[in-house]
Design a protein around this motif. Sequence first.
Motif, short mmCIF file in Angstrom:
data_model
loop_
_atom_site.label_atom_id
_atom_site.label_comp_id
_atom_site.label_asym_id
_atom_site.label_seq_id
_atom_site.Cartn_x
_atom_site.Cartn_y
_atom_site.Cartn_z
N ILE A 258 27.01 1.68 -2.96
CA ILE A 258 26.99 1.00 -4.03
C ILE A 258 28.26 -0.35 -3.85
O ILE A 258 27.92 -1.35 -4.10
CB ILE A 258 27.01 1.74 -5.36
N MET A 259 29.19 0.30 -3.41
CA MET A 259 30.59 -0.38 -3.23
C MET A 259 30.25 -1.58 -2.31
O MET A 259 30.88 -2.64 -2.38
CB MET A 259 31.58 0.22 -3.02
N VAL A 260 29.60 -1.14 -1.15
CA VAL A 260 29.19 -2.22 -0.07
C VAL A 260 28.32 -3.15 -0.66
O VAL A 260 28.40 -4.38 -0.51
CB VAL A 260 28.52 -1.42 0.84
N ALA A 261 27.55 -3.04 -1.44
CA ALA A 261 26.54 -3.81 -2.34
C ALA A 261 27.34 -4.63 -3.14
O ALA A 261 26.94 -5.95 -3.38
CB ALA A 261 25.53 -2.95 -3.09
N PHE A 262 28.28 -4.35 -3.81
CA PHE A 262 29.19 -4.88 -4.65
C PHE A 262 30.21 -6.10 -3.78
O PHE A 262 30.15 -7.20 -4.13
CB PHE A 262 30.56 -3.88 -5.23
N GLY A 263 30.36 -5.74 -2.49
CA GLY A 263 31.36 -6.27 -1.69
C GLY A 263 30.31 -7.58 -1.05
O GLY A 263 30.77 -8.69 -1.02
N SER B 250 26.94 -13.63 -16.23
CA SER B 250 27.60 -12.36 -15.75
C SER B 250 27.76 -11.42 -16.94
O SER B 250 27.81 -10.12 -16.83
CB SER B 250 28.78 -12.50 -14.58
N GLY B 251 28.45 -12.13 -17.70
CA GLY B 251 28.66 -11.57 -19.24
C GLY B 251 27.38 -10.69 -19.87
O GLY B 251 27.36 -9.51 -20.25
N ILE B 252 26.14 -11.36 -19.95
CA ILE B 252 25.07 -10.68 -20.35
C ILE B 252 24.62 -9.72 -19.30
O ILE B 252 24.20 -8.62 -19.63
CB ILE B 252 23.96 -11.82 -20.29
N LEU B 253 24.75 -9.81 -18.05
CA LEU B 253 24.61 -8.82 -16.97
C LEU B 253 25.38 -7.50 -17.19
O LEU B 253 24.78 -6.31 -16.86
CB LEU B 253 24.57 -9.25 -15.76
N PHE B 254 26.45 -7.64 -17.39
CA PHE B 254 27.25 -6.41 -18.01
C PHE B 254 26.63 -5.66 -18.80
O PHE B 254 27.04 -4.52 -19.03
CB PHE B 254 28.82 -6.92 -18.06
N PHE B 255 26.47 -6.39 -19.88
CA PHE B 255 25.70 -5.37 -20.99
C PHE B 255 24.44 -4.69 -20.46
O PHE B 255 24.47 -3.67 -20.75
CB PHE B 255 25.35 -6.60 -22.13
N ILE B 256 23.65 -5.48 -19.52
CA ILE B 256 22.67 -4.77 -19.20
C ILE B 256 22.93 -3.66 -18.02
O ILE B 256 22.31 -2.41 -17.94
CB ILE B 256 21.74 -5.77 -18.28
N LEU B 257 23.96 -3.86 -17.39
CA LEU B 257 24.52 -2.80 -16.28
C LEU B 257 24.47 -1.69 -16.69
O LEU B 257 24.21 -0.28 -15.97
CB LEU B 257 25.56 -3.39 -15.45
N GLN B 258 24.85 -1.30 -18.00
CA GLN B 258 25.09 0.10 -18.28
C GLN B 258 24.07 0.86 -18.59
O GLN B 258 23.96 2.14 -18.75
CB GLN B 258 26.32 0.23 -19.74
N TYR B 259 22.93 0.30 -18.81
CA TYR B 259 21.76 1.15 -18.78
C TYR B 259 20.90 1.34 -17.52
O TYR B 259 19.81 1.92 -17.48
CB TYR B 259 20.58 0.09 -19.67
N ILE B 260 21.53 0.84 -16.19
CA ILE B 260 20.83 1.32 -15.04
C ILE B 260 21.75 2.38 -14.52
O ILE B 260 22.88 2.54 -14.59
CB ILE B 260 21.14 -0.04 -14.11
N THR B 261 20.98 3.55 -14.21
CA THR B 261 21.46 4.70 -13.84
C THR B 261 21.13 5.20 -12.45
O THR B 261 21.72 6.18 -11.87
CB THR B 261 21.39 5.98 -14.61
N SER B 262 19.97 4.64 -11.69
CA SER B 262 19.30 5.03 -10.64
C SER B 262 20.28 4.39 -9.28
O SER B 262 20.75 3.39 -9.67
CB SER B 262 17.93 4.59 -10.42
N PHE B 263 20.26 5.18 -8.10
CA PHE B 263 20.97 4.65 -7.10
C PHE B 263 20.40 3.37 -6.60
O PHE B 263 21.22 2.44 -6.61
CB PHE B 263 20.79 5.51 -5.87
N TRP B 264 19.35 3.09 -6.45
CA TRP B 264 18.86 1.48 -5.83
C TRP B 264 18.95 0.77 -7.03
O TRP B 264 19.31 -0.52 -6.79
CB TRP B 264 17.53 1.72 -5.23
N GLY B 265 18.79 0.94 -8.12
CA GLY B 265 19.00 -0.03 -9.37
C GLY B 265 20.16 -0.47 -9.38
O GLY B 265 20.68 -1.53 -9.55
N LEU B 266 21.47 0.41 -9.10
CA LEU B 266 22.57 0.01 -9.22
C LEU B 266 23.05 -0.54 -8.10
O LEU B 266 23.91 -1.70 -8.25
CB LEU B 266 23.55 1.52 -9.30
N CYS B 267 22.39 -0.25 -6.78
CA CYS B 267 22.92 -1.20 -5.78
C CYS B 267 22.39 -2.55 -5.82
O CYS B 267 23.27 -3.57 -5.72
CB CYS B 267 22.07 -0.72 -4.25
#
Length: 405
Positions: free
Chosen positions: A58-63, A93-110
């Motif tokens: 997930i951190m690689v996807a981040f980078g 990105s502000g809107i996406l941070f709101f949405i990110l908290q509801y994603i909990t699957s591995f591929w979804g978070l990647c």
Amino acid sequence: MLKTALGRYINNFKGFTREVWILALITFVNRAGTMVLPFLSKYLKENLHFTYGEVGWIMVAFGLGSMLGSWLGGKLTDKIGFYKIMIFSLFTSGILFFILQYITSFWGLCFGMFIIMAISDMFRPAMFVSLSVYAKPENRVRALSLVRLAVNLGFTAGPTLGGLIILGMGYRGLFWVDGSSCIIAILIFAFYIKEKKKIPIAIEDAATKIAPRSIYKDKPFWLLLFISFITAMVFFQIFTTLPLYHHEKFGLSEFQTGMLLSVNGLLVFLLEMPIVSRLERKKANKIKNIGYGSLCIAAGYYILLFDSWVGILVISIVLLTLGEIFSFPFANAVAINRAPKGQEGQYMGLYTMSFSLAHIASSKTGLEIIAHFGYFVNWFIMGSLGILALLCGIWLNKMIQHEQK
């Protein structure tokens, strides 16, 4: 005496336009708001129960998202302007941070981390180009230092605020505050700063006189990118392998390591603007300043080879901080001054990509060396890479001098 020193310090902050101060303010708000990041791996491991391997991916996807965002932001800045990119990047990105908290699957978070960083880091090259527009040519390096100061203060405040929010609201509170800070920052920007397209050219910077050319044929710029990548990759060990070394070699607690690392932020706050202002007034060679920074960073790691005294940790942090102060603002200035008119975004996109790549490479490289050969070898290699950056800086200086003949 104290009053005189304080007066001199304050004088280093004079001469900036209103727009530059607002850019520094929104950078501080945005960086202080990125309080999710210091707690991200902890959140993924402890709350979502991912394995270390999954957290790593997930951190690689981040980078990788950060690298794409830097490149895309640079390209689009040249095509449609920095102003629109900055507003789109922070608001979305502000809107996406709101949405990110509801994603909990591995591929979804990647996928989610990749997308959010791709959009979020479009902001950085656009912001650098905006400084070349709103800052007076003679204040450009100081303006870059002011924004770096805002970034450092934001990163200092962010984890503290983040810890308090986790205590009071839990991890989800971080996502709400982070997203809100992005939106508030860009609303301040849109309300107080009007779009301006004309880019002033600093006539004393010979690099800006270069005729437009393909960025891929600009050999001095690519050498600058290599120097920036090496310097950043080595410096970022301060956040990855150094804290582990503090504990494993000297038994320092998290609090003691935090206090040591805070020396870095404090010294940047106290010294960077005065040093940069003095060097700018003396019209010191920017490439040579980058070389001095590389030498300080190399010394900061070589001194760790003498590991019989805990005091070397303080000396090391001081040397690394001086390296940061000399290297980063001047490398930034050389990159933006190097760009022909109309290609500033493309140049700054690749420049910020070098830092994103350095973030990815830094921890992986350092940890692999330590796992196979130990800390002593890692510090020797990192110091030697600093010397390599210094030698490349000497080469770059000769290339630019030859180019100006």
